[in-house]
Design a protein around this motif. Structure first.
Motif, short mmCIF file in Angstrom:
data_model
loop_
_atom_site.label_atom_id
_atom_site.label_comp_id
_atom_site.label_asym_id
_atom_site.label_seq_id
_atom_site.Cartn_x
_atom_site.Cartn_y
_atom_site.Cartn_z
N LEU A 1 -3.29 6.58 -15.89
CA LEU A 1 -4.52 7.22 -16.37
C LEU A 1 -4.88 8.49 -15.61
N SER A 2 -4.11 8.82 -14.59
CA SER A 2 -4.50 9.90 -13.67
C SER A 2 -4.57 11.27 -14.34
N ASP A 3 -3.88 11.45 -15.47
CA ASP A 3 -3.96 12.75 -16.16
C ASP A 3 -5.36 13.00 -16.73
N GLU A 4 -6.16 11.94 -16.88
CA GLU A 4 -7.51 12.09 -17.41
C GLU A 4 -8.51 12.54 -16.34
N TRP A 5 -8.10 12.63 -15.10
CA TRP A 5 -9.02 13.02 -14.03
C TRP A 5 -8.97 14.51 -13.71
N GLU A 6 -7.99 15.20 -14.25
CA GLU A 6 -7.74 16.58 -13.84
C GLU A 6 -8.94 17.50 -14.09
N SER B 1 -15.00 17.15 -8.68
CA SER B 1 -14.16 16.93 -7.52
C SER B 1 -14.34 15.52 -6.95
N PHE B 2 -15.56 14.98 -7.01
CA PHE B 2 -15.75 13.62 -6.50
C PHE B 2 -14.90 12.63 -7.27
N MET B 3 -14.99 12.64 -8.61
CA MET B 3 -14.29 11.64 -9.40
C MET B 3 -12.79 11.79 -9.25
N PHE B 4 -12.32 13.04 -9.22
CA PHE B 4 -10.88 13.28 -9.04
C PHE B 4 -10.41 12.75 -7.69
N THR B 5 -11.09 13.15 -6.62
CA THR B 5 -10.63 12.74 -5.29
C THR B 5 -10.87 11.25 -5.06
N ASP C 1 -16.46 14.56 -1.29
CA ASP C 1 -15.07 14.87 -0.98
C ASP C 1 -14.79 14.65 0.50
N GLN C 2 -15.74 15.05 1.33
CA GLN C 2 -15.59 14.85 2.77
C GLN C 2 -15.57 13.37 3.12
N VAL C 3 -16.44 12.59 2.49
CA VAL C 3 -16.47 11.15 2.74
C VAL C 3 -15.14 10.50 2.34
N ASN C 4 -14.60 10.87 1.18
CA ASN C 4 -13.29 10.33 0.78
C ASN C 4 -12.22 10.66 1.81
N ALA C 5 -12.23 11.89 2.30
CA ALA C 5 -11.22 12.32 3.26
C ALA C 5 -11.37 11.58 4.59
N VAL C 6 -12.59 11.52 5.11
CA VAL C 6 -12.83 10.82 6.37
C VAL C 6 -12.41 9.37 6.25
N SER C 7 -12.79 8.73 5.16
CA SER C 7 -12.49 7.32 4.96
C SER C 7 -10.99 7.05 4.98
N LEU C 8 -10.23 7.87 4.29
CA LEU C 8 -8.78 7.64 4.21
C LEU C 8 -8.10 7.91 5.55
N LEU C 9 -8.45 9.01 6.19
CA LEU C 9 -7.84 9.30 7.50
C LEU C 9 -8.14 8.21 8.52
#
Length: 428
Positions: free
Chosen positions: A207-212, A216-220, A257-265
């Motif tokens: 389903l990832s092609d539907e996020w393009e 930015s929040f929903m995509f990331t 976007d920052q929260v997603n990045a911090v969380s994953l790292l």
């Protein structure tokens, strides 16, 4: 609604569709409100959009359009007046009053799916999963032909542990409208909770092609979810690749976007992965933030990133603001700031300083109440992992062991959990 302008109607529809469907077509609402100042909803939505901005002039913009909408209220409908009043509460930091009005909108006007989505998001931010589901249940009867309504109910059901029903709703929404990324996300939550990693990877990849073209929040965030499936299987190379290509870099200035990045790292580091110099970039952007102390859930991420990136000045500013929120925040969130977010963030700073016994001290009080700071179960599991790895690093294997045994009993096929449990057993 109080307008006869086709341009205004078009802008309102685009604004609502973008908010509910995580699109990007928000800006026309400002022009519509300027051109049609007697349209109360246009002014109300423009005011709300102003509050969503993360710029120094956000309150000025929101205040301007709120004043415009308020001036026209005598010509408006009951729904318009109630909605504008809820925006005024948000603008003036009367969160409890705003929540009351949003509930009333859901009860009196179940056809207004935008108000229901706003209400769900507002209750999500304070960790009230039951009301999130109640909201979806209130409006679903009026929206049986709308995929978004099923996506909303799917997430409410998942957060209240009705996993099979949540997956049913999420799949139904996706069948009705393939571009429904919130429904994709709800099903991913179910599959992660149940340890169905390979199935989850295929679901999200297909389903990832539907996020393009989503915001930015929903995509990331959906790519963040995809990363968790790999990470929990202890495939660490793929999440790092997704981080570099899909999670960090879409909008580096945006909070979520920052929260997603911090969380994953941070998850990767807690599992012993060397993330290289990636903290330098994300912490630099966090240190440049204008808007902080907005939500406890966000600040908890920012605190660790700033400590990890050694931005002492920005960290002191953040913590000073959190201390102020612990006494001055609205009643609805004050305890979450004072008794959960603030001590937890002190513990996270201790983790960044490799002072694990200090981290355990602070997190012991906060950990049982993480629900109160909002976020989803999957997002808050970052903080649970911080607690567990702090116990292990502090040598408190006796406390960690039963907690890890419970995790493995709940999902017995998760390599990440099994390795943490083995570590506790080896040392205990």
């Amino acid at each position: 609604m109080s307008t006869r302008s086709d341009q205004t109607l078009d802008a309102i529809n685009r604004f609502m569709d973008s908010y509910i469907g995580f699109g990007t077509d928000f800006a026309p609402i400002f022009e519509a409100a300027d051109n049609d100042p007697e349209c109360i909803l246009a002014g109300g939505y423009a005011s709300l959009l102003g509050l969503m901005l993360e710029t120094p002039d956000r309150l000025e913009i929101a205040g301007k359009y709120y004043g415009q909408a308020k001036a026209a209220l005598d010509k408006g409908t009951e729904r318009e007046r109630l909605f504008v009043a809820s925006v005024g509460d948000l603008l003036n930091n009367r969160i409890g009053d705003q929540l009351v009005k949003l509930r009333q909108l859901v009860i009196d006007f179940p056809g207004d799916l935008f108000a229901a989505k706003l209400a769900q998001n507002s209750y999500f931010n304070i960790g009230d999963d039951q009301t999130m589901l109640w909201i979806a249940d209130q409006v679903i009867g009026r929206h049986r032909d709308c995929a978004y309504a099923y996506g909303m109910r799917a997430f409410g059901r998942e957060q209240t542990s009705q996993l099979n029903l949540a997956e049913e709703d999420g799949r139904r929404a996706t069948e009705m409208q393939r571009k429904e990324p919130w429904a994709h996300h709800a099903v991913a939550h179910v599959m992660l909770t149940q340890g169905r990693h390979e199935e989850g990877i295929k679901w999200m990849q297909n389903l990832s092609d539907e996020w393009e073209d989503r915001n930015s929040f929903m995509f990331t965030h959906n790519w963040w979810h995809q990363s968790l499936f790999f990470l929990e299987q202890e495939d660490f190379a793929t999440p790092l690749e997704i981080y570099d290509e899909r999670v960090w870099g879409v909008d580096k200035t945006y909070s979520l976007d920052q929260v997603n990045a911090v969380s994953l790292l941070w998850r990767l580091e807690q599992l012993g992965v060397d993330v290289g110099d990636r903290w330098a970039d994300v912490s630099e952007y966090v240190s440049d933030r204008y808007l902080i102390n907005d939500q406890p859930f966000f600040d908890m991420h920012y605190g660790y990133a700033l400590a990890r990136g050694q931005h002492q000045g920005a960290l002191e500013k953040l913590m000073s603001g959190m201390e102020k929120m612990a006494t001055d925040a609205p009643d609805v969130t004050r305890k979450a700031w004072a008794e959960v977010a603030l001590p937890a963030t002190r513990g996270f700073i201790a983790i960044a300083d490799e002072n694990h016994k200090e981290a355990v001290k602070w997190l012991s009080a906060a950990r049982p109440r993480f629900q109160e700071i909002g976020g989803s179960h999957a997002q808050r599991d970052l903080f649970e992992l911080a607690w567990l790895t702090s116990l292990l690093n502090a040598g408190d294997y006796g406390t960690a062991l039963p907690l890890l045994e419970a995790r493995v009993a709940f999902r017995d096929n998760v390599a990440m959990d099994a390795r943490l449990l083995a570590r506790a057993r080896e040392r205990n």
